[in-house]
Design a protein around this motif. Structure first.
Motif, PDB file in Angstrom:
ATOM      1  N   ARG A 190       0.893  -1.350  -0.058  1.00  0.00           N
ATOM      2  CA  ARG A 190       0.041  -0.151  -0.018  1.00  0.00           C
ATOM      3  C   ARG A 190       0.847   1.089  -0.133  1.00  0.00           C
ATOM      4  N   ARG A 237      -7.453  -0.781  -5.218  1.00  0.00           N
ATOM      5  CA  ARG A 237      -8.254  -1.916  -4.690  1.00  0.00           C
ATOM      6  C   ARG A 237      -9.533  -0.902  -4.152  1.00  0.00           C
ATOM      7  N   ASN A 238     -10.818  -1.608  -4.215  1.00  0.00           N
ATOM      8  CA  ASN A 238     -11.874  -1.003  -3.672  1.00  0.00           C
ATOM      9  C   ASN A 238     -12.650  -2.137  -2.887  1.00  0.00           C
ATOM     10  N   ALA A 239     -12.848  -1.600  -1.653  1.00  0.00           N
ATOM     11  CA  ALA A 239     -13.621  -2.716  -0.866  1.00  0.00           C
ATOM     12  C   ALA A 239     -14.754  -2.423  -0.435  1.00  0.00           C
ATOM     13  N   ALA A 242     -17.554   0.003   3.319  1.00  0.00           N
ATOM     14  CA  ALA A 242     -17.070  -0.616   4.510  1.00  0.00           C
ATOM     15  C   ALA A 242     -15.485  -0.503   4.596  1.00  0.00           C
ATOM     16  N   GLY A 243     -14.805  -0.955   3.298  1.00  0.00           N
ATOM     17  CA  GLY A 243     -13.559  -1.287   3.574  1.00  0.00           C
ATOM     18  C   GLY A 243     -12.697  -0.100   2.872  1.00  0.00           C
ATOM     19  N   GLN A 245     -11.196   2.663  -0.430  1.00  0.00           N
ATOM     20  CA  GLN A 245     -10.237   2.300  -1.561  1.00  0.00           C
ATOM     21  C   GLN A 245      -8.956   2.730  -1.082  1.00  0.00           C
ATOM     22  N   TRP A 246      -7.937   1.933  -1.880  1.00  0.00           N
ATOM     23  CA  TRP A 246      -6.537   2.153  -1.680  1.00  0.00           C
ATOM     24  C   TRP A 246      -5.711   1.584  -2.835  1.00  0.00           C
TER      25      TRP A 246
END
Length: 280
Positions: A190, A237-239, A242-243, A245-246
């Motif tokens: 990350r 990334r996309n969760a 709740a999670g 984006q990164w």
């Protein structure tokens, strides 16, 4: 220089290879064609031939230089595979023993140089020489296709290392950070992880100067350039809600820690060990 020129007679042609490397000070290009008018020369006339692979070089010349040169431009297209083969045959006849190479080897070398280096004769000659050196190192008397393939991979490897070494300090620090993360299998990493490691790298190499690392955003701008150059791959990334984006970053397929190490050392820098313990 002018006194030496004036000791000659008639017309002298001065050939400047890679003339674009003359930089921003193009005074010489202004003076040479006008050297008699200025009074630098009396008994000789001077002509200038500039050679460059940079087609945009002339645009950066000052108006007075363009006027002084009264230049005529001649463009030479890249060599094709057949022309490269002719050049290689000539070089091989002079540099290699009879029977150590076949026409098929010359054709393979010229084809690779044409495909991968836009018809560069220099690349073709390097590839033929490298192939011969590998064959000689193996103790065989004839160059084989596998020797050409190995030499081509070696040249490509060297070109990549050279391209890495040409990057500015901040980009090299980022690449070194990714190298240390990759060595402990923490890539793709990350952005925050890369930045934490980057900060350690910057401080390790700037203990005397006290230069501080860039902010995460500043580092990310350089990281984005490395992605554009093809050194780094970035995955978004996309969760979900709740999670969040990164982004995660890692080396592209052609890049690895060993090449980064070679590039760092090619710039005269020590390869310092950087701990990644505690980064997340």
């Amino acid at each position: 220089m002018y006194s030496e020129l004036d000791s000659l007679s008639g017309t002298v042609l001065i050939i400047l290879d890679e003339v674009d490397k003359i930089g921003e000070d193009d005074t010489l290009l202004y003076e040479l064609p006008r050297s008699r008018d200025i009074g630098y020369l009396e008994d000789v006339r001077v002509g200038v031939i500039g050679i460059s692979n940079n087609y945009t070089f002339r645009r950066n010349l000052s108006p007075k230089v363009k006027d002084s040169l009264c230049e005529t431009e001649i463009k030479f297209s890249p060599y094709d595979a057949t022309e490269l083969a002719d050049i290689l045959h000539n070089r091989a006849e002079q540099a290699l023993y009879d029977g150590t190479y076949a026409d098929g080897i010359i054709n393979l070398v010229s084809a690779l140089a044409y495909q991968e280096a836009s018809g560069s004769a220099r690349r073709a000659i390097r590839l033929l020489r490298g192939s011969a050196e590998i064959a000689e190192g193996e103790g065989v008397t004839q160059i084989q296709k596998e020797h050409v393939r190995q030499a081509n991979e070696k040249i490509e490897y060297g070109n990549i290392v050279e391209s890495i070494a040409e990057q500015d300090d901040e980009k090299l620090y980022i690449l070194k950070s990714l190298a240390h993360l990759a060595l402990v299998e923490k890539t793709p990493a990350r952005t925050r992880t890369v930045h934490q490691t980057y900060c350690r790298v910057v401080r390790a190499y700037n203990e005397d100067s006290g230069n501080e690392p860039l902010t995460r955003r500043g580092m990310f701008n350089h990281l984005s350039k490395l992605v554009m150059f093809g050194f780094v791959n970035t995955i978004d990334r996309n969760a979900g809600a709740a999670g969040g984006q990164w982004s995660e970053h890692g080396f592209s397929d052609d890049i690895g820690p060993s090449k980064i190490k070679e590039a760092i050392e090619a710039n005269g820098l020590e390869w310092k060990q950087i701990s990644t313990r505690g980064v997340s």
